[in-house]
Write a protein that holds these residues in place. Structure first.
Motif, mmCIF file in Angstrom:
data_model
loop_
_atom_site.group_PDB
_atom_site.id
_atom_site.type_symbol
_atom_site.label_atom_id
_atom_site.label_comp_id
_atom_site.label_asym_id
_atom_site.label_seq_id
_atom_site.Cartn_x
_atom_site.Cartn_y
_atom_site.Cartn_z
ATOM 1 N N GLU A 105 0.833 -1.208 0.000
ATOM 2 C CA GLU A 105 0.000 0.000 0.000
ATOM 3 C C GLU A 105 0.871 1.263 0.000
ATOM 4 O O GLU A 105 0.577 2.220 -0.722
ATOM 5 C CB GLU A 105 -0.913 0.017 1.234
ATOM 6 N N LYS A 106 1.920 1.217 0.805
ATOM 7 C CA LYS A 106 2.818 2.377 0.862
ATOM 8 C C LYS A 106 3.512 2.573 -0.490
ATOM 9 O O LYS A 106 3.686 3.703 -0.949
ATOM 10 C CB LYS A 106 3.878 2.187 1.958
ATOM 11 N N ALA A 107 3.910 1.465 -1.101
ATOM 12 C CA ALA A 107 4.589 1.551 -2.397
ATOM 13 C C ALA A 107 3.627 2.077 -3.466
ATOM 14 O O ALA A 107 4.018 2.851 -4.348
ATOM 15 C CB ALA A 107 5.136 0.186 -2.787
ATOM 16 N N ALA A 108 2.351 1.680 -3.373
ATOM 17 C CA ALA A 108 1.343 2.156 -4.334
ATOM 18 C C ALA A 108 1.128 3.657 -4.176
ATOM 19 O O ALA A 108 0.957 4.385 -5.160
ATOM 20 C CB ALA A 108 0.035 1.400 -4.135
ATOM 21 N N ALA A 109 1.146 4.121 -2.907
ATOM 22 C CA ALA A 109 0.981 5.562 -2.652
ATOM 23 C C ALA A 109 2.136 6.336 -3.280
ATOM 24 O O ALA A 109 1.942 7.399 -3.884
ATOM 25 C CB ALA A 109 0.909 5.822 -1.147
ATOM 26 N N LEU A 110 3.331 5.795 -3.165
ATOM 27 C CA LEU A 110 4.505 6.427 -3.777
ATOM 28 C C LEU A 110 4.329 6.515 -5.288
ATOM 29 O O LEU A 110 4.556 7.567 -5.902
ATOM 30 C CB LEU A 110 5.771 5.618 -3.443
ATOM 31 N N ASP A 111 3.897 5.400 -5.881
ATOM 32 C CA ASP A 111 3.691 5.338 -7.327
ATOM 33 C C ASP A 111 2.706 6.421 -7.777
ATOM 34 O O ASP A 111 2.962 7.173 -8.725
ATOM 35 C CB ASP A 111 3.191 3.927 -7.685
ATOM 36 N N THR A 112 1.568 6.523 -7.039
ATOM 37 C CA THR A 112 0.537 7.511 -7.376
ATOM 38 C C THR A 112 1.101 8.928 -7.345
ATOM 39 O O THR A 112 0.943 9.691 -8.301
ATOM 40 C CB THR A 112 -0.622 7.417 -6.363
ATOM 41 N N GLU A 113 1.760 9.272 -6.228
ATOM 42 C CA GLU A 113 2.261 10.640 -6.075
ATOM 43 C C GLU A 113 3.417 10.924 -7.038
ATOM 44 O O GLU A 113 3.574 12.055 -7.498
ATOM 45 C CB GLU A 113 2.682 10.918 -4.626
ATOM 46 N N ALA A 114 4.213 9.904 -7.341
ATOM 47 C CA ALA A 114 5.339 10.089 -8.267
ATOM 48 C C ALA A 114 4.830 10.356 -9.680
ATOM 49 O O ALA A 114 5.370 11.206 -10.400
ATOM 50 C CB ALA A 114 6.256 8.878 -8.227
ATOM 51 N N SER A 115 3.761 9.640 -10.068
ATOM 52 C CA SER A 115 3.187 9.878 -11.403
ATOM 53 C C SER A 115 2.616 11.287 -11.486
ATOM 54 O O SER A 115 2.769 11.977 -12.498
ATOM 55 C CB SER A 115 2.073 8.869 -11.694
ATOM 56 N N LYS A 116 1.958 11.713 -10.377
ATOM 57 C CA LYS A 116 1.418 13.072 -10.348
ATOM 58 C C LYS A 116 2.552 14.093 -10.472
ATOM 59 O O LYS A 116 2.405 15.121 -11.131
ATOM 60 C CB LYS A 116 0.672 13.325 -9.024
ATOM 61 N N LEU A 117 3.666 13.782 -9.820
ATOM 62 C CA LEU A 117 4.810 14.697 -9.861
ATOM 63 C C LEU A 117 5.287 14.880 -11.308
ATOM 64 O O LEU A 117 5.566 15.999 -11.744
ATOM 65 C CB LEU A 117 5.961 14.165 -8.993
#
Lengths: 152, 289
Positions: A105-117
């Motif tokens: 879940e934490k890794a998925a959150a990173l993925d989401t925010e990184a794509s937004k970045l």
């Protein structure tokens, strides 16, 4: 009978080989993981340097770094997947594998925010980039807090 | 000119003697409450705010932050302003009992009376909780509170923060935040065998920080501290958790950043950074296990 000795000897070599591979692999896995984290860190560093005014803002550098962060974020879950070993010097806590769901879940959150970045970087809006960098940093911190034991 | 600087310092510290309206006091109290980081130790993970129960493991035993909501029975609802200020300034409870210095009164003693009262006013606007405080799990001899009188005599110097008029208002504001409210030294300064703060090595880190985990050296020593950081770096770290290398903290500091430093004004973060980086560098390598 002689054949079975040979078989046994071959088997022993094979097992030895497997054991050798099994011992060798985790260290490489740990190195690969660390490479992913370093890739994240150096690119986050490159962007934040500009956001802090330590370096002139360069939209192209921001874009390149944000893309690299998004790409590295995608590699994170695989880099930590079970049996990638917690041997050797590592700051990864064993709870990553005992609580894989939580880690994923934490890794998925990173993925989401990184794509937004990466999306925000495309627009070249420095204030928006600063906001999104904080959102990204939040996902890094949340995961480090639970799953990293800092050693140096 | 000196007079003007002095006046600025007074205004910056909120020492102005003008009467404050109640809602102003509460708003100011909320800000100071954040700066003081009260929430962390007085709230159990997932529990009601300030209802207590958070464990803090120390070499002297495990302490549990008490309920400090306005509940009259289990919280501090019956405390007067004076009793609240006395607890912060002297480490004495409502019934006169000695408080353990895990409650950081060696730092809070420096908070001005007006700021302390504002914090209480804000706490009293939050919902009360009737959750009883959990007793500390502290072995003999540390369970004898009277011994704290001796401890205080050796390790505690009470007194409100006094601005240094030779320094800038920014520096003084930073000093007040670091030394009094944010109580940075409670985790980052090494302690003696009695658990007293070693002021001569202020902020130089300790292997046995909160929950027995290391707290880094944050003096400006370039090798063992944060001497390679500048004011921008430190202010940004306090806002985002991201350090100059692009790494993100995940220690207890992550919680401090979320609850406290990210909630401050950017001027206050810069003031903290200016003050911390002005301190004498201490060479002290804090080992991790």
């Amino acid at each position: 009978m002689k054949v079975s000795y040979v078989t046994a000897a071959l088997a022993a070599i094979a097992v030895g080989g497997v054991v050798w591979v099994a011992q060798a692999a985790p260290a490489d896995d740990v190195k690969a993981r660390q490479a992913v984290m370093k890739e994240l860190g150096s690119n986050v560093g490159a962007i934040t340097k500009m956001l802090k005014g330590e370096a002139p803002y360069d939209a192209a550098v921001a874009q390149k770094s944000a893309d690299a962060i998004a790409a590295a974020a995608k590699k994170a879950p695989d880099a930590f997947k079970p049996n990638t070993g917690d041997a050797g010097p590592t700051e990864a806590k064993a709870t990553i594998w005992s609580n894989w769901q939580g880690f994923a879940e934490k890794a998925a959150a990173l993925d989401t925010e990184a794509s937004k970045l990466a999306d925000v970087a495309k627009k070249g809006d420095q204030a928006a980039l600063a906001e999104q960098m904080k959102a990204l940093g939040g996902t890094c911190g949340a995961c480090h807090r639970e799953f990293r034991e800092k050693k140096s | 000119m000196t007079r003007f600087a002095f006046l600025l310092i007074f205004v910056a510290l909120g020492l102005a003697a003008a009467p404050v309206r109640a809602d102003d006091q509460v708003a100011r109290g909320e800000y100071l409450f954040r700066a003081g980081g009260c929430l962390g130790c007085h709230t159990a993970p997932g529990g009601a705010a300030l209802a207590g129960g958070r464990a803090l493991v120390t070499p002297m035993g495990t302490f549990y932050g008490p309920n400090i909501t306005s509940d009259p029975e289990h919280g501090i609802g019956r405390w007067t302003d004076e009793e609240f200020v006395r607890a912060l300034h002297r480490g004495v409870g409502r019934g006169g009992e000695q408080l353990y210095p895990v409650f950081p009164y060696p730092s809070f003693t420096k908070i001005t009376d007006a700021d302390a009262k504002a914090i209480k006013a804000y706490i009293f606007t939050l919902p009360p909780s009737s959750q009883p405080s959990k007793p500390h799990d502290v072995p003999f001899p540390f369970n004898i509170r009277l011994l704290l009188i001796g401890w205080k005599w050796l390790n505690f110097s009470p007194g409100v923060f006094k601005p240094d008029e030779a320094k800038t208002p920014e520096w003084n504001r930073g000093a007040y935040l670091v030394e009094a409210l944010a109580h940075c030294g409670e985790c980052h300064t090494p302690r003696n065998l009695m658990g007293g703060i070693e002021r001569s090595r202020a902020l130089s880190g300790t292997a046995k920080g909160p929950d027995m985990k290391p707290a880094p050296n944050i003096t400006p020593d370039p090798e063992t501290g944060i001497g390679k950081w500048n004011q921008n770096d430190l202010a940004y770290f306090l806002e985002s958790g991201i350090d100059p290398d692009g790494d993100v903290t995940g220690s207890v500091m992550d919680e401090v950043i979320q609850n406290t430093t990210s909630k401050l004004t950017s001027d206050d973060r810069r003031a903290i950074a200016a003050y911390v980086l002005s301190l004498p560098p201490v060479v002290h390598k804090v080992g991790r296990k």
